[in-house]
Design an enzyme around this catalytic site. Structure first.
Site, PDB file in Angstrom:
ATOM      1  N   CYS A   1      -8.740 -17.691 -20.471  1.00  0.00           N
ATOM      2  CA  CYS A   1      -9.493 -18.746 -21.159  1.00  0.00           C
ATOM      3  C   CYS A   1     -10.995 -18.538 -20.969  1.00  0.00           C
ATOM      4  CB  CYS A   1      -9.063 -20.109 -20.609  1.00  0.00           C
ATOM      5  SG  CYS A   1     -10.046 -21.465 -21.247  1.00  0.00           S
TER       6      CYS A   1
ATOM      7  N   CYS B   1     -12.946 -21.732 -20.257  1.00  0.00           N
ATOM      8  CA  CYS B   1     -12.809 -22.259 -18.891  1.00  0.00           C
ATOM      9  C   CYS B   1     -13.611 -21.408 -17.894  1.00  0.00           C
ATOM     10  CB  CYS B   1     -11.349 -22.248 -18.435  1.00  0.00           C
ATOM     11  SG  CYS B   1     -10.199 -22.857 -19.657  1.00  0.00           S
ATOM     12  N   ASP B   2     -13.555 -20.080 -18.033  1.00  0.00           N
ATOM     13  CA  ASP B   2     -14.051 -19.206 -16.957  1.00  0.00           C
ATOM     14  C   ASP B   2     -15.277 -18.381 -17.334  1.00  0.00           C
ATOM     15  OD1 ASP B   2     -11.872 -20.084 -15.497  1.00  0.00           O
ATOM     16  OD2 ASP B   2     -10.590 -18.453 -16.219  1.00  0.00           O
TER      17      ASP B   2
END
Ligand SMILES: Cc1cc2nc3c(=O)[nH]c(=O)nc-3n(C[C@H](O)[C@H](O)[C@H](O)COP(=O)(O)OP(=O)(O)OC[C@H]3O[C@@H](n4cnc5c(N)ncnc54)[C@H](O)[C@@H]3O)c2cc1C
Length: 254
Positions: A131, A134-135
């Site tokens: 993701c 997300c990261d």
């Protein structure tokens, strides 16, 4: 051990919609979620096709639906379902407990397809993420690699190009450059249905077979959302399945 009318497995859009419908039909309902509520859309920073919202982030959309469900008093437990069996009642077993119920709605969605063994060994000690939203920020101004070739890969590359110093685009089993500090994987998704293969019929790709009425091959077991065999996997179709599965489950109970 508690007994419910209906246990819903998965708190994505499909599962939460099913919970709203079943609770409003005055059933006792338990939702079991192995991670956090919201499912896969939580990682999207732009949703533009949910009716009523010209543009919204996945996280904001989930928050609204979660509050709607919560305000109705739906019970949610954060446990991983590991088995469902039928005795007199259904027994839904999690990593922590067992729950009895008269009907089950499976809404476990899909999960990212994992890297091949060859690519995992090429990645070595470098972190692997599924993701970018997300990261991605963890690798600001550093070189990263994205593995994959479809629309999801394009989306991840576009997102990371605004953050990383360089984004390598890796196809299939191509080598991953030495200087990439992290590997982002975007090679499609697979249904999260392995634990149900003895309970309901699956198609060759692992999706649960059910027509538009969301009935599976097992009496009292219904399916909703992306884990169902169907042509269009989107938020609105997941929500529609949730409403149908819930309505059919209530009919079955009565
Ligand atoms: C990056 C991205 C962007 C997207 N953008 C859009 C968009 O703009 N518009 C659109 O319409 N669609 C979009 N989609 C598709 C959309 O997100 C999905 O169609 C929809 O979220 C599916 O919902 P679902 O509830 O069926 O499954 P999921 O969202 O996959 O939820 C399933 C839930 O079940 C839980 N679960 C799984 N197994 C278990 C278990 N054993 N025990 C307990 N819980 C379990 C999971 O943790 C998860 O929370 C996007 C998808 C992605 C990945």
């Amino acid at each position: 051990m508690k007994t419910y009318d209906i246990v819903i497995i998965g708190a994505g859009i499909a599962g939460m919609t099913a919970a709203i419908y079943t609770k409003r039909a005055l059933c006792s309902v338990l939702v079991l979620e192995k991670k956090i509520q919201g499912g896969q859309i939580i990682s999207s920073n732009k949703v533009c096709n949910w009716p009523g919202e010209a543009e919204i982030t996945g996280a904001d959309l989930i928050e609204k639906i979660y509050h709607q469900m919560n305000n109705l008093g739906v019970e949610v437990r954060y446990e991983n379902v590991v088995n469902v069996a039928k005795n007199d009642k259904f027994v839904v077993k999690t990593n922590e407990a067992e729950y009895f119920c008269d009907a089950v709605i499976i809404a476990t969605g899909t999960e990212p397809r994992k890297l091949s063994e060859k690519q995992i060994s090429m990645a070595g000690e470098r972190p692997i993420s599924y993701c970018a939203t997300c990261d991605g920020a963890l690798y600001t101004d550093q070189p990263v690699a994205v593995v994959g070739s479809g629309n999801t890969a394009k989306h991840e590359i576009n997102y990371l190009e605004n953050i990383a110093s360089k984004v390598y685009h890796i196809h299939h089993d191509d080598p991953i450059p030495e200087d990439a500090v992290a590997i982002f994987v975007a090679i499609g998704r697979v249904p999260d249905t392995e634990i149900f293969k003895e309970l309901v019929g699956l198609d060759p790709d692992g999706y649960i077979i059910a027509e538009e009425n969301c009935h599976t091959s097992a009496d009292g077991v219904f399916v909703a959302g992306d884990c169902r065999a169907k042509n269009l996997r989107q938020l609105v179709t997941a929500a529609a399945d949730g409403a149908i599965a819930a309505t059919e489950a209530v009919k079955y109970l009565r």
